[in-house]
Design a protein around this motif. Structure first.
Motif, PDB file in Angstrom:
ATOM      1  N   LEU A 270       0.833  -1.204   0.000  1.00 63.18           N
ATOM      2  CA  LEU A 270       0.000   0.000   0.000  1.00 63.18           C
ATOM      3  C   LEU A 270       0.869   1.256   0.000  1.00 63.18           C
ATOM      4  O   LEU A 270       0.496   2.278  -0.580  1.00 63.18           O
ATOM      5  CB  LEU A 270      -0.939  -0.003   1.202  1.00 63.18           C
ATOM      6  N   HIS A 273       1.836   1.629  -3.546  1.00 61.01           N
ATOM      7  CA  HIS A 273       0.715   2.178  -4.308  1.00 61.01           C
ATOM      8  C   HIS A 273       0.626   3.688  -4.091  1.00 61.01           C
ATOM      9  O   HIS A 273       0.387   4.452  -5.034  1.00 61.01           O
ATOM     10  CB  HIS A 273      -0.590   1.531  -3.852  1.00 61.01           C
ATOM     11  N   LEU A 328      -7.422   3.853   4.381  1.00 61.65           N
ATOM     12  CA  LEU A 328      -6.672   3.127   3.359  1.00 61.65           C
ATOM     13  C   LEU A 328      -6.918   1.625   3.468  1.00 61.65           C
ATOM     14  O   LEU A 328      -7.157   0.940   2.464  1.00 61.65           O
ATOM     15  CB  LEU A 328      -5.181   3.439   3.502  1.00 61.65           C
ATOM     16  N   ALA A 331     -10.426   0.796   2.228  1.00 63.07           N
ATOM     17  CA  ALA A 331     -10.523   0.837   0.763  1.00 63.07           C
ATOM     18  C   ALA A 331      -9.848  -0.383   0.139  1.00 63.07           C
ATOM     19  O   ALA A 331     -10.389  -0.995  -0.794  1.00 63.07           O
ATOM     20  CB  ALA A 331      -9.886   2.127   0.239  1.00 63.07           C
ATOM     21  N   ALA A 332      -8.661  -0.747   0.654  1.00 65.24           N
ATOM     22  CA  ALA A 332      -7.957  -1.913   0.116  1.00 65.24           C
ATOM     23  C   ALA A 332      -8.736  -3.197   0.373  1.00 65.24           C
ATOM     24  O   ALA A 332      -8.817  -4.075  -0.491  1.00 65.24           O
ATOM     25  CB  ALA A 332      -6.560  -2.002   0.728  1.00 65.24           C
ATOM     26  N   ALA A 335     -11.608  -3.425  -2.079  1.00 68.08           N
ATOM     27  CA  ALA A 335     -11.146  -3.820  -3.410  1.00 68.08           C
ATOM     28  C   ALA A 335     -10.873  -5.327  -3.468  1.00 68.08           C
ATOM     29  O   ALA A 335     -11.248  -6.001  -4.430  1.00 68.08           O
ATOM     30  CB  ALA A 335      -9.888  -3.031  -3.786  1.00 68.08           C
ATOM     31  N   ALA A 342      -6.997  -2.855  -7.658  1.00 70.56           N
ATOM     32  CA  ALA A 342      -7.049  -1.419  -7.396  1.00 70.56           C
ATOM     33  C   ALA A 342      -5.729  -0.890  -6.876  1.00 70.56           C
ATOM     34  O   ALA A 342      -4.976  -1.592  -6.183  1.00 70.56           O
ATOM     35  CB  ALA A 342      -8.153  -1.106  -6.388  1.00 70.56           C
ATOM     36  N   THR A 344      -4.475   1.778  -4.267  1.00 66.13           N
ATOM     37  CA  THR A 344      -4.995   2.519  -3.118  1.00 66.13           C
ATOM     38  C   THR A 344      -3.819   3.098  -2.353  1.00 66.13           C
ATOM     39  O   THR A 344      -2.859   2.387  -2.061  1.00 66.13           O
ATOM     40  CB  THR A 344      -5.814   1.612  -2.187  1.00 66.13           C
ATOM     41  N   VAL A 352      -7.120   9.957   0.643  1.00 67.00           N
ATOM     42  CA  VAL A 352      -6.812   8.586   0.222  1.00 67.00           C
ATOM     43  C   VAL A 352      -7.372   8.395  -1.184  1.00 67.00           C
ATOM     44  O   VAL A 352      -8.563   8.611  -1.410  1.00 67.00           O
ATOM     45  CB  VAL A 352      -7.419   7.547   1.178  1.00 67.00           C
ATOM     46  N   VAL A 354      -8.138   6.104  -4.675  1.00 65.83           N
ATOM     47  CA  VAL A 354      -8.449   4.742  -5.127  1.00 65.83           C
ATOM     48  C   VAL A 354      -8.635   4.788  -6.639  1.00 65.83           C
ATOM     49  O   VAL A 354      -9.401   5.610  -7.152  1.00 65.83           O
ATOM     50  CB  VAL A 354      -9.739   4.204  -4.469  1.00 65.83           C
TER      51      VAL A 354
END
Length: 538
Positions: A270, A273, A328, A331-332, A335, A342, A344, A352, A354
Motif C-alpha cells: 500500500l 501504491h 486506506l 478501501a484496500a 477492493a 485497485a 490505493t 486517500v 483509489v
C-alpha cells in the motif's frame, strides 16, 4: 573497489620490469586483495584468496616441483595471478607452467627486467589500504543514512531512493509473489520492469544475499528470518557486489523494522501504491508504456477505463495518520473483497486515492456506487469519510489529470463542512459556483470583489450595535439560502413576516441595494461564498 591485476601491471614499479602477459590475458580484471612475495612451492595452503604472488622464479627452477600442479593449486586457492621475474637463473618461464596457466585461464606474467618487489608491494598496498579506508567510511555513511530513515519511519519509496543513490544502481522491492511493488533508479520503468515476474522467478535465491539467475541479479531477503515477506533486487550484474550488498542489507533491515513499528499486519504494497499515486498526482508519469509496465509489475492489469476516487478523511485542518491508515485499509479490503485490481494509497494528509479499472467508461458510475456501498460497511472506515470522483480516465496517461480533478472536488467539499454527507459521491457538476470560487481562491481580484460587495456590512459598527455586523451577515446568508423566499425565511428565523420584512429593510438600507433584485442576490451570494471560503481557508 580493490585494484585489478591489470591495475597492478600498470603501476610504474611494475612497468619498470617490462611485464609480459604469458597467460590469462582475459582474466586481468580479477581484484587484488593483497600482494604476496613467496618462493615456496606449497604456498597455496597459506592463501585466503585474492592475492597476487610475486616470485623471483626459485620454484620454477626447482626440479622437484610439479609446475603444472603448482599453478593449478594457486588457481584453486583463489590467487589472482602470478608474476615471475626472469634473470640469469631463469631466462624463460618453463613451458609446463605457461601451458597449464593458459589452459586454466590463470594470469601469468613475466618481468623481463629486475625490479624491487618492495616498491611494488608498497604501491599496491597503499592503494588497497585506501580502498579499505574508503569502504569503512562508506559503511559508516550507509549506517547513518538508514538509521535516520528508521528513526523517521520513512516510506518505502524514500528507503529505495536512498538505496539506489548509495549503491548507484536501480533497486526493486518485490513481494513473495514476485510483484515489483516499488522501485527506484534512473533506468526507465518499461526497461527495468519488462516481464518482471517471469524474469524474477528465474533469479531464485536463498535466505542470504546472493547473486542469482541468468542476468546475475543481486538479491537480499527482507523481513525476519522466520517471516520473510519480500526481497530487494538489483536487476543487473554489478561490478562491486560487496559494496552494493552492504547497501541492500541495510535497506532491507530498515524496511523490516519500519514495517514492524507500524504493525506486522500492514501491507507494505500500500505504501508503494501511494508512491505511484503521488507520482501521478504530481504529473511525473506521462508515458503510457512506462505506466503499463509499472502496473503489470505490481500484478495489476490495465483496463479500458479507470474509476478515480479521492476520499476525504478526518476534519479539515487536523490530519490524522491513524485515520488515513484506517481509511486506506478499508478501501484496500473493499477492493480485495470485490476482486478489483485497485491502486490505493495516501496522497496527502486526509486524502486517500483509489483507482481501479472498469470494462468501459459507461460502467464507471455503477462500479463507483458498488465500491462505495461495500466500503461503507467496512468496520474500520472512519466516520464522516466522503468520496469525490473524477470523470473516468480512458488511458493510463489520463490518470494524472483525473486524480487532480478528484482531489480538487474533495478539497472543495472539505472546505464546506455543512455539505459533507449530502451525497454518496461528489463530482465536478455537484460543485457549482463553489467549485469555481475554490479554483480562484488565490486570486486577489476575488478577494477585492467580496470585500467591495460586502463592505457596508463589514464596516457597519456602532457602540449601540457592536455585533450588528455579524447579525446582518448571518441574516444575509439565511436569506440567500432561502432563495429570497420570505415564508421559508420566517420559519427558519422563527419570526413573523412583519418582523422579517423589518430586518430585511434594515439589511437593504445598510447595503444601499435592493436585495430582492435577482442579479443583486446573485452578486451578494457569490461575495458571501467567497468571503466565507477565505475565512475557512488558511
Amino acid at each position: 573497489m580493490y585494484p585489478t591485476v591489470a591495475d597492478v601491471l600498470a603501476t610504474p614499479a611494475v612497468r619498470a620490469g617490462r611485464p609480459r602477459v604469458r597467460a590469462g590475458g582475459d582474466a586481468l580484471d580479477r581484484p587484488v586483495r593483497w600482494v604476496h612475495v613467496s618462493e615456496i612451492s606449497n604456498v597455496a595452503g597459506t592463501l585466503e584468496g585474492g592475492e597476487l604472488l610475486l616470485s623471483t622464479g626459485i620454484v620454477a627452477t626447482d626440479p622437484g616441483v610439479d609446475l603444472a600442479a603448482y599453478v593449478a593449486a594457486l588457481r584453486d586457492a583463489g590467487a589472482s595471478g602470478l608474476v615471475v621475474e626472469l634473470g640469469g637463473h631463469l631466462p624463460a618461464l618453463p613451458e609446463p607452467m605457461v601451458r597449464t596457466a593458459r589452459r586454466l585461464g590463470f594470469p601469468l606474467v613475466e618481468l623481463r627486467r629486475t625490479v624491487r618487489f618492495v616498491e611494488i608491494t608498497e604501491a599496491v598496498h597503499a592503494r588497497i589500504l585506501n580502498v579499505q579506508h574508503e569502504r569503512l567510511r562508506f559503511t559508516q555513511t550507509v549506517n547513518e543514512v538508514f538509521t535516520t530513515l528508521t528513526v523517521e519511519g520513512a516510506r518505502v519509496e524514500e528507503i529505495l531512493a536512498k538505496a539506489s543513490a548509495l549503491g548507484d544502481h536501480p533497486v526493486v522491492l518485490e513481494d513473495l509473489s514476485h510483484h515489483a511493488i516499488a522501485f527506484s533508479g534512473t533506468t526507465q520503468a518499461e526497461e527495468l520492469l519488462r516481464d518482471w515476474e517471469a524474469r524474477s522467478r528465474l533469479a531464485a535465491a536463498g535466505a542470504e544475499t546472493a547473486v542469482a539467475g541468468p542476468e546475475r541479479w543481486l538479491c537480499t531477503p527482507v523481513g525476519p528470518r522466520r517471516g520473510r515477506w519480500g526481497r530487494l533486487v538489483v536487476p543487473l550484474a554489478v561490478t562491486d557486489a560487496d559494496r552494493v550488498a552492504a547497501v541492500l542489507e541495510r535497506a532491507a533491515d530498515t524496511l523490516a523494522i519500519t514495517r514492524m513499528l507500524h504493525g506486522e499486519g500492514r501491507d507494505v504494497s500500500l505504501d508503494a501504491h501511494g508512491g505511484l499515486l503521488r507520482d501521478l498526482l504530481a504529473g511525473q508519469l506521462t508515458d503510457e508504456r512506462a505506466m503499463s509496465a509499472r502496473l503489470r509489475a505490481l500484478g495489476l492489469r490495465p483496463g479500458r477505463a479507470y474509476a478515480v476516487l479521492v476520499l476525504t478523511v478526518g476534519s479539515p485542518g487536523s490530519p490524522s495518520a491513524a485515520l488515513d491508515q484506517a481509511a486506506l485499509d478499508a478501501a484496500a479490503a473493499t477492493a480485495r473483497a470485490q476482486g478489483r485490481a485497485a491502486l490505493t494509497g495516501v496522497t496527502a494528509p486526509g486524502r486517500v486515492a483509489v483507482v481501479f479499472p472498469c470494462p468501459s467508461e459507461a460502467d464507471e458510475p455503477a462500479a463507483v456506487r458498488s465500491f462505495l456501498s461495500a466500503m461503507a460497511a467496512q468496520p474500520r472506515l472512519p466516520s464522516g469519510t466522503s468520496a469525490a470522483a473524477a470523470a473516468p480516465a480512458g488511458k493510463l496517461t489520463g490518470l494524472s489529470a483525473a486524480l487532480e480533478e478528484a482531489t480538487h472536488i474533495a478539497d472543495v467539499v472539505a472546505a464546506d463542512p455543512d455539505r459533507v454527507g449530502e451525497r454518496e459521491v461528489y463530482r465536478s457538476r455537484d460543485l457549482g459556483a463553489r467549485g469555481l470560487l475554490w479554483s480562484l481562491r488565490a486570486d486577489p481580484r476575488l478577494h477585492r470583489f467580496a470585500e467591495l460587495q460586502l463592505q457596508p456590512l463589514l464596516s457597519h459598527r456602532s457602540p449601540r450595535h457592536g455585533d450588528e455586523q455579524d447579525q446582518l451577515l448571518d441574516l444575509l446568508r439565511t436569506y440567500l439560502a432561502a432563495n429570497g423566499n420570505i415564508a421559508v425565511l420566517a420559519r427558519t428565523l422563527h419570526l413573523s413576516r412583519p418582523a422579517v420584512y423589518a430586518r430585511l429593510k434594515r439589511l437593504s438600507d445598510v447595503l444601499g441595494r435592493d436585495i430582492a433584485d435577482a442579479e443583486t442576490r446573485l452578486t451578494l451570494h457569490l461575495a458571501v461564498l467567497a468571503y466565507d471560503q477565505a475565512a475557512r481557508t488558511p
